[in-house]
Design a protein around this motif. Structure first.
Motif, PDB file in Angstrom:
ATOM      1  N   GLY A 160      -7.643   1.489  10.073  1.00  0.00           N
ATOM      2  CA  GLY A 160      -6.494   1.242  10.918  1.00  0.00           C
ATOM      3  C   GLY A 160      -5.368   0.424  10.343  1.00  0.00           C
ATOM      4  O   GLY A 160      -5.341   0.072   9.160  1.00  0.00           O
ATOM      5  N   LEU A 161      -4.429   0.122  11.226  1.00  0.00           N
ATOM      6  CA  LEU A 161      -3.199  -0.580  10.861  1.00  0.00           C
ATOM      7  C   LEU A 161      -3.463  -1.877  10.108  1.00  0.00           C
ATOM      8  O   LEU A 161      -2.831  -2.158   9.085  1.00  0.00           O
ATOM      9  CB  LEU A 161      -2.405  -0.859  12.140  1.00  0.00           C
ATOM     10  N   ASN A 162      -4.384  -2.683  10.615  1.00  0.00           N
ATOM     11  CA  ASN A 162      -4.676  -3.981   9.993  1.00  0.00           C
ATOM     12  C   ASN A 162      -5.879  -3.880   9.065  1.00  0.00           C
ATOM     13  O   ASN A 162      -6.735  -4.771   9.029  1.00  0.00           O
ATOM     14  CB  ASN A 162      -4.911  -5.031  11.079  1.00  0.00           C
ATOM     15  N   SER A 163      -5.934  -2.814   8.310  1.00  0.00           N
ATOM     16  CA  SER A 163      -7.067  -2.487   7.457  1.00  0.00           C
ATOM     17  C   SER A 163      -7.477  -3.622   6.519  1.00  0.00           C
ATOM     18  O   SER A 163      -6.707  -4.056   5.661  1.00  0.00           O
ATOM     19  CB  SER A 163      -6.712  -1.251   6.615  1.00  0.00           C
ATOM     20  N   ALA A 164      -8.708  -4.089   6.683  1.00  0.00           N
ATOM     21  CA  ALA A 164      -9.254  -5.068   5.738  1.00  0.00           C
ATOM     22  C   ALA A 164      -9.489  -4.418   4.380  1.00  0.00           C
ATOM     23  O   ALA A 164      -9.383  -5.074   3.336  1.00  0.00           O
ATOM     24  CB  ALA A 164     -10.558  -5.643   6.291  1.00  0.00           C
ATOM     25  N   SER A 165      -9.794  -3.114   4.386  1.00  0.00           N
ATOM     26  CA  SER A 165      -9.997  -2.402   3.121  1.00  0.00           C
ATOM     27  C   SER A 165      -8.712  -2.371   2.302  1.00  0.00           C
ATOM     28  O   SER A 165      -8.729  -2.584   1.085  1.00  0.00           O
ATOM     29  CB  SER A 165     -10.470  -0.976   3.404  1.00  0.00           C
ATOM     30  N   ARG A 166      -7.598  -2.098   2.979  1.00  0.00           N
ATOM     31  CA  ARG A 166      -6.312  -2.086   2.268  1.00  0.00           C
ATOM     32  C   ARG A 166      -5.997  -3.462   1.706  1.00  0.00           C
ATOM     33  O   ARG A 166      -5.517  -3.586   0.576  1.00  0.00           O
ATOM     34  CB  ARG A 166      -5.196  -1.644   3.220  1.00  0.00           C
ATOM     35  N   GLN A 167      -6.279  -4.495   2.467  1.00  0.00           N
ATOM     36  CA  GLN A 167      -6.020  -5.859   1.992  1.00  0.00           C
ATOM     37  C   GLN A 167      -6.877  -6.204   0.782  1.00  0.00           C
ATOM     38  O   GLN A 167      -6.426  -6.920  -0.118  1.00  0.00           O
ATOM     39  CB  GLN A 167      -6.266  -6.845   3.128  1.00  0.00           C
ATOM     40  N   ARG A 168      -8.109  -5.680   0.744  1.00  0.00           N
ATOM     41  CA  ARG A 168      -8.962  -5.929  -0.422  1.00  0.00           C
ATOM     42  C   ARG A 168      -8.444  -5.185  -1.649  1.00  0.00           C
ATOM     43  O   ARG A 168      -8.464  -5.719  -2.764  1.00  0.00           O
ATOM     44  CB  ARG A 168     -10.398  -5.510  -0.121  1.00  0.00           C
ATOM     45  N   LEU A 169      -7.994  -3.942  -1.447  1.00  0.00           N
ATOM     46  CA  LEU A 169      -7.535  -3.135  -2.576  1.00  0.00           C
ATOM     47  C   LEU A 169      -6.161  -3.562  -3.081  1.00  0.00           C
ATOM     48  O   LEU A 169      -5.892  -3.519  -4.280  1.00  0.00           O
ATOM     49  CB  LEU A 169      -7.489  -1.662  -2.177  1.00  0.00           C
ATOM     50  N   PHE A 170      -5.285  -3.955  -2.145  1.00  0.00           N
ATOM     51  CA  PHE A 170      -3.907  -4.308  -2.493  1.00  0.00           C
ATOM     52  C   PHE A 170      -3.557  -5.656  -1.848  1.00  0.00           C
ATOM     53  O   PHE A 170      -2.776  -5.710  -0.889  1.00  0.00           O
ATOM     54  CB  PHE A 170      -2.938  -3.221  -2.038  1.00  0.00           C
ATOM     55  N   PRO A 171      -4.141  -6.728  -2.361  1.00  0.00           N
ATOM     56  CA  PRO A 171      -3.970  -8.038  -1.701  1.00  0.00           C
ATOM     57  C   PRO A 171      -2.535  -8.540  -1.670  1.00  0.00           C
ATOM     58  O   PRO A 171      -2.189  -9.369  -0.826  1.00  0.00           O
ATOM     59  CB  PRO A 171      -4.872  -8.963  -2.521  1.00  0.00           C
TER      60      PRO A 171
END
Length: 394
Positions: A160-171
């Protein structure tokens, strides 16, 4: 290759939203062993209505789900009927306007879950880490207070919008961007405000949309400008009703016919373009990759497209990294262009000046039917890959 059950290739999907479930269905159709990890302990009826445009309908058809989805939807015309708050018509729908399916999000969700083995979805599973290694990735999660791990060939991050996965991949990537708009949404009780004709009503910096759903329900939304995010009312139903009290019928009646506890209020945000949708053995999908404003009605549609394109490349490539590179190549350009166009449309819709409203009303009246259709069909004419259909029928 990391084997799943019976030696098949395996995937972990993070998130059981529409994008995540569609990805799980598509991967299941090409023979992969799929586990969906959903943080919520129970998947309940959440959300409101949405429109499935022809691009999404065709894509669901590739998965053999078009007929089932259509049985839970109402065929209608998007952006065909346009009115002003006093009820005056700016445009009536035409037979050659773009047809869409109006469906409750929960019903689409139910269809997608029904296309998966029951064991595929694990609720109450909070993902805490994804560790990449040479031949796949290990997903660590907490369920019932206990730590668990799954190792698979692929991780699909559809969180989703607040993706923790995205934050891990692209901090270092910026957080989702508030677009100075906020929206109330709701669905009426059956027969409480029926029948209703689909329409969009354009105010000055404000919009109301009405869409008929199955069981004689109506989905509505009210979008307005907002100075800052997080502005909320003690009674969201009453606030929405106050804002449209003097708008034409049946808008006030439709809002009245909604149970107050079912009125949703969310700020409109989107995502700045990511440099990639993939990293090693992980693919971002849906809002986690390209969250967009709702102005073009393509958010869920693009997540559905993502899922089938991803599975198509995985079916045709022996190596996961090569398949993900192809997925990134094919999806990033299209989705980021749509997201950018939606952001521009949001900015135009936010202009609350009298001049802007008058010019919009004039344009709606005068645009030739052919040009209107081409404009609204710009994203809907996309054709999905069909290899999955052949694989799934074997």
């Amino acid at each position: 290759m990391i084997s799943g059950r019976n030696g098949t290739r395996s995937a972990v999907v993070i998130g059981a939203g529409i994008g995540g479930l569609t990805a799980a269905v598509a991967l299941h159709r090409i023979g992969w062993d799929v586990t969906v990890l959903e943080r919520s302990p129970v998947i309940t009826e959440v959300g409101a209505g949405l429109t499935l445009w022809p691009n999404a309908i065709r894509t669901l058809g590739v998965l053999g789900l078009e007929a089932t989805v259509s049985a839970h939807a109402i065929p209608t015309v998007s952006r065909g009927n346009i009115r002003q708050p006093d009820g005056r018509w700016l445009r009536h729908g035409r037979p050659d306007d773009v047809g869409v399916l109006a469906i409750h999000r929960a019903q689409l969700h139910e269809v997608l879950r029904g296309a998966l083995p029951q064991r595929s979805v694990r609720t109450g599973a909070d993902v805490v880490e994804v560790t990449d290694h040479e031949h796949g990735a290990t997903t660590a999660y907490i369920a019932s207070g206990e730590p668990h791990e799954l190792t698979a060939d692929l991780v699909v991050a559809a969180d989703g919008l607040n993706s923790a996965s995205r934050q891990r991949l692209f901090p270092d990537h910026p957080a989702p961007v508030f677009q100075h708009r906020t929206v109330w949404r709701g669905v009426t009780e059956p027969d409480a405000a029926w029948p209703v004709q689909e329409c969009i009503t354009l105010g000055r910096g404000e919009q109301v949309g009405l869409l008929p759903l199955t069981d004689h329900r109506v989905y509505w939304f009210l979008t307005v400008n907002a100075e800052r995010p997080g502005l909320r009312s003690d009674d969201e139903h009453a606030e929405a009703r106050r804002r449209i009290a003097h708008w034409h019928e049946p808008i006030p009646s439709v809002v009245d016919a909604t149970r107050p506890e079912r009125v949703l209020h969310n700020d409109i945000v989107d995502l700045d373009p990511l440099p990639a949708f993939v990293r090693r053995h992980t693919a971002l999908l849906g809002d986690a990759a390209h969250a967009m404003t709702p102005d073009l009605g393509q958010g869920a549609c693009q997540a559905i497209e993502d899922a089938v394109v991803l599975a198509d490349h995985l079916a045709g490539e022996a190596a996961v990294p090569a398949a993900l590179a192809a997925y990134d190549r094919h999806r990033r350009a299209r989705t980021q262009l749509i997201a950018r166009t939606a952001r521009q449309s949001n900015a135009r819709n936010a202009d609350d000046s009298a001049v802007a409203h008058a010019l919009t009303a004039l344009a709606v009246r005068l645009v030739p039917p052919g040009l209107w259709r081409r404009s609204t069909a710009r994203w809907a004419d996309w054709t999905p890959p069909t290899a999955i259909s052949a694989i799934g029928s074997r």
